[in-house]
Design a protein around this motif. Structure first.
Motif, mmCIF file in Angstrom:
data_model
loop_
_atom_site.group_PDB
_atom_site.id
_atom_site.type_symbol
_atom_site.label_atom_id
_atom_site.label_comp_id
_atom_site.label_asym_id
_atom_site.label_seq_id
_atom_site.Cartn_x
_atom_site.Cartn_y
_atom_site.Cartn_z
ATOM 1 N N THR A 116 0.822 -1.215 0.000
ATOM 2 C CA THR A 116 0.000 0.000 0.000
ATOM 3 C C THR A 116 0.851 1.258 0.000
ATOM 4 N N THR A 118 3.962 1.667 -1.236
ATOM 5 C CA THR A 118 4.567 1.854 -2.554
ATOM 6 C C THR A 118 3.540 2.308 -3.575
ATOM 7 N N ASN A 119 2.374 1.688 -3.558
ATOM 8 C CA ASN A 119 1.325 2.056 -4.508
ATOM 9 C C ASN A 119 0.911 3.511 -4.335
ATOM 10 N N SER A 123 1.635 6.523 -7.057
ATOM 11 C CA SER A 123 0.441 7.200 -7.590
ATOM 12 C C SER A 123 0.501 8.700 -7.346
ATOM 13 N N SER A 138 -1.956 4.327 -12.781
ATOM 14 C CA SER A 138 -2.416 3.267 -11.906
ATOM 15 C C SER A 138 -1.630 1.985 -12.133
ATOM 16 N N ALA A 141 1.918 2.319 -10.632
ATOM 17 C CA ALA A 141 1.897 2.141 -9.183
ATOM 18 C C ALA A 141 1.713 0.678 -8.818
ATOM 19 N N ALA A 142 0.864 -0.034 -9.566
ATOM 20 C CA ALA A 142 0.656 -1.455 -9.292
ATOM 21 C C ALA A 142 1.917 -2.258 -9.581
ATOM 22 N N SER A 145 4.255 -1.732 -6.601
ATOM 23 C CA SER A 145 3.812 -2.431 -5.403
ATOM 24 C C SER A 145 3.983 -3.941 -5.544
ATOM 25 N N GLN A 175 -4.314 -4.638 -12.445
ATOM 26 C CA GLN A 175 -4.817 -3.295 -12.172
ATOM 27 C C GLN A 175 -5.355 -2.639 -13.435
#
Length: 258
Positions: A116, A118-119, A123, A138, A141-142, A145, A175
């Protein structure tokens, strides 16, 4: 007969007592709006660090709760012998994957905190740099993570770099698919097409409650670059949200260009 005998003065009825829960909710909302306004004015590095830290703490709490629910399953997993890695790498990889998803509270708190945090951090940076929140940001970011989750959990085979890349790609693809599905099932009604950008802006700022104010004042997407404090005040938007909206418009390169 003169005099004041029999005269009665009725006192005005006392107002009903305020609801403490409603007052607390209002106060929390005001603090949240003020914090968002302050955070939006900070440098990118400061905002990313704060967002990452808060999301990491939230993920750790969620992971600890999930780990406490799966602690019985993790205790049932066998402990590999010292020479098991050289004998059967595939079996060891499968066992590590099971341990990564069925670890105790501390293990799950660490895994979820990394994912969470890192995401949220990636983002935040992508949104600040690119000025938009879309599928590409998105997925990036996924990917981050997923890669970090693979590194901290030890999931996969002995090649950690390859495992991190493959896990990141898997997270990014999932994602991206979820983002597309969400877009497909969240198509706005025909009468909301003129307010799609406005709704997206208010949702990003946590001010979706003021969508009706924009529609009542006919403040559509075309009027966003022209918004002023007086225009927002005319549609009964409080000072805190007004500051957030105007600051968001000034920071959005697309709106500034228009």
């Amino acid at each position: 007969m003169k005099g004041n005998q029999g005269a009665m003065v009725l006192a005005p009825p006392s107002p009903p007592p305020a609801n403490p829960i409603a007052q607390l909710q209002t106060r929390i909302k005001e603090l949240e709006i003020g914090f968002r306004a302050w955070l939006a004015k900070q440098p990118t590095a400061v905002e990313a660090a704060i967002v990452t830290a808060t999301s990491t703490a939230q993920g750790a709490v969620i992971g600890a709760l999930m780990g406490s629910l799966t602690s019985d399953a993790s205790s049932a997993l066998p402990t590999p012998p010292p020479n098991a890695l050289g004998l059967n790498p595939q079996a060891m990889a499968s066992l590590k994957q099971a341990q990564a998803f069925a670890g105790g509270p501390l293990v799950q708190a660490r895994n979820f905190a990394v994912m969470t945090g890192t995401n949220a951090g990636i983002s935040c940076v992508m949104k600040r740099v690119r000025g938009v929140e879309d599928m590409q940001g998105s997925m990036a970011a996924a990917f981050g993570s997923g890669a970090m989750f693979s590194l901290v959990s030890g999931m996969g085979g002995p090649n950690q770099a390859l495992n991190a890349v493959t896990s990141g790609l898997f997270f990014a693809l999932v994602q991206g698919g979820l983002f597309k599905i969400g877009e497909k099932f969240s198509q706005p009604p025909a009468d909301d097409v003129l307010y799609s950008g406005t709704k997206r802006m208010l949702a990003n700022l946590g001010l979706h409650n003021y969508e009706k104010n924009f529609k009542k004042g006919l403040l559509s997407d075309a009027t966003l670059p022209l918004l002023t404090d007086s225009a927002l005040r005319d549609v009964n938007i409080p000072p805190g949200p007004r500051l957030l909206i105007l600051d968001h418009i000034q920071r959005n390169p697309e709106l500034v260009k228009r």
